[in-house]
Design a protein around this motif. Structure first.
Motif, mmCIF file in Angstrom:
data_model
loop_
_atom_site.group_PDB
_atom_site.id
_atom_site.type_symbol
_atom_site.label_atom_id
_atom_site.label_comp_id
_atom_site.label_asym_id
_atom_site.label_seq_id
_atom_site.Cartn_x
_atom_site.Cartn_y
_atom_site.Cartn_z
ATOM 1 N N ASN A 199 0.818 -1.215 0.000
ATOM 2 C CA ASN A 199 0.000 0.000 0.000
ATOM 3 C C ASN A 199 0.850 1.263 0.000
ATOM 4 O O ASN A 199 0.342 2.360 -0.258
ATOM 5 C CB ASN A 199 -0.924 0.011 1.220
ATOM 6 N N ALA A 200 2.126 1.130 0.328
ATOM 7 C CA ALA A 200 3.088 2.227 0.263
ATOM 8 C C ALA A 200 4.457 1.611 0.032
ATOM 9 O O ALA A 200 4.752 0.522 0.543
ATOM 10 C CB ALA A 200 3.069 3.044 1.558
ATOM 11 N N PHE A 201 5.295 2.293 -0.744
ATOM 12 C CA PHE A 201 6.598 1.722 -1.077
ATOM 13 C C PHE A 201 7.538 2.820 -1.543
ATOM 14 O O PHE A 201 7.256 3.523 -2.517
ATOM 15 C CB PHE A 201 6.443 0.657 -2.158
ATOM 16 N N LEU A 202 8.651 2.981 -0.840
ATOM 17 C CA LEU A 202 9.686 3.945 -1.214
ATOM 18 C C LEU A 202 10.963 3.178 -1.547
ATOM 19 O O LEU A 202 11.667 2.722 -0.641
ATOM 20 C CB LEU A 202 9.964 4.926 -0.058
ATOM 21 N N PRO A 203 11.276 2.978 -2.834
ATOM 22 C CA PRO A 203 12.490 2.238 -3.210
ATOM 23 C C PRO A 203 13.743 2.939 -2.702
ATOM 24 O O PRO A 203 13.775 4.158 -2.529
ATOM 25 C CB PRO A 203 12.434 2.231 -4.737
ATOM 26 N N GLY A 204 14.780 2.149 -2.463
ATOM 27 C CA GLY A 204 16.044 2.708 -2.001
ATOM 28 C C GLY A 204 17.048 1.602 -1.714
ATOM 29 O O GLY A 204 16.781 0.410 -1.909
ATOM 30 N N GLY A 205 18.210 2.013 -1.211
ATOM 31 C CA GLY A 205 19.263 1.057 -0.905
ATOM 32 C C GLY A 205 18.902 0.082 0.200
ATOM 33 O O GLY A 205 19.532 -0.976 0.318
ATOM 34 N N TRP A 206 17.898 0.425 1.004
ATOM 35 C CA TRP A 206 17.502 -0.462 2.102
ATOM 36 C C TRP A 206 17.001 -1.815 1.590
ATOM 37 O O TRP A 206 17.085 -2.816 2.310
ATOM 38 C CB TRP A 206 16.408 0.206 2.944
ATOM 39 N N ILE A 207 16.513 -1.860 0.342
ATOM 40 C CA ILE A 207 15.934 -3.097 -0.191
ATOM 41 C C ILE A 207 16.984 -4.209 -0.235
ATOM 42 O O ILE A 207 16.761 -5.320 0.254
ATOM 43 C CB ILE A 207 15.343 -2.857 -1.595
ATOM 44 N N ASN A 208 18.163 -3.919 -0.827
ATOM 45 C CA ASN A 208 19.212 -4.931 -0.914
ATOM 46 C C ASN A 208 19.689 -5.357 0.459
ATOM 47 O O ASN A 208 19.958 -6.550 0.695
ATOM 48 C CB ASN A 208 20.395 -4.403 -1.742
ATOM 49 N N ASP A 209 19.799 -4.397 1.398
ATOM 50 C CA ASP A 209 20.229 -4.740 2.754
ATOM 51 C C ASP A 209 19.256 -5.721 3.397
ATOM 52 O O ASP A 209 19.668 -6.716 4.005
ATOM 53 C CB ASP A 209 20.340 -3.471 3.603
#
Length: 248
Positions: A199-209
C-alpha cells in the motif's frame, strides 16, 4: 441698464471664467496624478495580509481535465512501483525478517546464534506494544528502522483478519506498508501477504540490505532447524537403545 449691456457683461464674465479654468487645468491634473501614484506605490509596497499567503497551489490550479490526467499518471507510476516490489519479492523478505525478529524476541526462543544482542547483522533496540500496535525498533547494517504491525487493533471477519505491517526508517518515513491476512484453523493461525502489492513503497538502498540479511537469516535458521532435528534424533536413538538393550 440695457439688455445689450447685460449681454456684454455676461460674455465678459464667462470669458474670464474660461481663462481661469484653462490656467489651472494643468495644475489640477498634476494634483490628481500625484495622488493616484502615491496610492499605487503604497498598495504595491504594502505586504499581503497575514493568513492569506500566496501559495503555489493558488497560482497553479488544475482544471478538471488536468486533474484526471494527473491521477491517471500517478496510478501508472504507482502500479510500476508495486510491480517493482513484486519482482523483488520485497514484501515476503520484509515479512520473513519480521517473523524472525518476533521469534528472537519471544521468551521461548530457541535461537542458538544470538551473541550480545546482535543477531545476523541485526541488533534489537526496543520492543513495545502501544495501544494495540506491536513495535520493534532495530538496527540493520548500521541504519535504524522500526517495524509496526496493527494486527491486535483489527477485528475478525469470521475466521479472517486483515492488518498491515509497516516499516519505518529513523526519520519516520514509511518505507513499505504490507497488507496482510491471517486465517484461523485447527492448527493455529496462518498468515499470507496480499497479492495486490504494498500500500506504500519507497524504493532505495535499504531493499538490498533487507534481502541480503533475510537470506542470511533464512540460511542460519534452516541450519538451526537441521541441528535441532539432529539432536532430537540422537535423543530418540539413545532412548530406543536403552529400552531394547541394544549396545553400541
Amino acid at each position: 441698464m440695457t439688455s445689450e449691456l447685460l449681454l456684454v457683461i455676461v460674455i465678459v464674465v464667462f470669458g474670464i471664467a474660461i481663462m481661469l479654468f484653462r490656467k489651472n487645468q494643468q495644475r489640477i491634473k498634476l494634483v490628481i496624478l500625484n495622488r493616484f501614484n502615491a496610492s499605487f506605490k503604497t498598495n504595491r509596497l504594502k505586504p499581503p495580509e497575514q493568513g492569506q499567503p500566496f501559495t503555489e497551489s493558488e497560482a497553479r490550479v488544475l482544471t478538471a481535465e488536468q486533474s484526471e490526467a494527473e491521477l491517471e499518471r500517478l496510478q501508472k507510476l504507482i502500479e510500476d512501483r508495486k510491480q517493482m516490489a513484486r519482482d523483488a519479492d520485497i514484501s515476503h523478505h520484509v515479512w520473513g525478517l519480521y517473523k524472525s525478529l518476533l521469534r528472537y524476541t519471544s521468551p521461548h526462543s530457541l535461537d542458538r546464534y544470538i551473541q550480545d544482542g546482535a543477531w545476523y547483522d541485526v541488533k534489537i533496540l526496543h520492543v513495545s506494544n502501544k495501544s494495540g500496535l506491536n513495535e520493534i525498533e532495530f538496527e540493520l547494517k548500521g541504519a535504524r528502522y522500526k517495524f509496526v504491525d496493527d494486527e491486535e487493533k483489527q477485528g475478525w471477519r469470521v475466521s479472517m483478519k486483515l492488518f498491515s505491517l509497516f516499516l519505518y526508517d529513523d526519520s519516520g518515513r514509511c518505507l513499505i506498508e504490507i497488507p496482510m491476512k491471517t486465517h484461523v484453523h485447527s492448527e493455529g493461525r496462518q498468515y499470507s501477504i496480499s497479492s495486490d502489492g504494498p500500500n506504500a513503497f519507497l524504493p532505495g538502498g535499504w531493499i538490498n540490505d533487507f534481502i541480503n540479511v533475510k537470506l542470511k537469516h533464512q540460511s542460519l535458521y534452516n541450519q538451526e532447524i537441521r541441528e535441532q532435528k539432529h539432536q532430537e534424533r540422537l535423543s530418540e536413538i539413545k532412548e530406543l537403545k536403552k529400552r531394547y538393550g541394544i549396545a553400541d
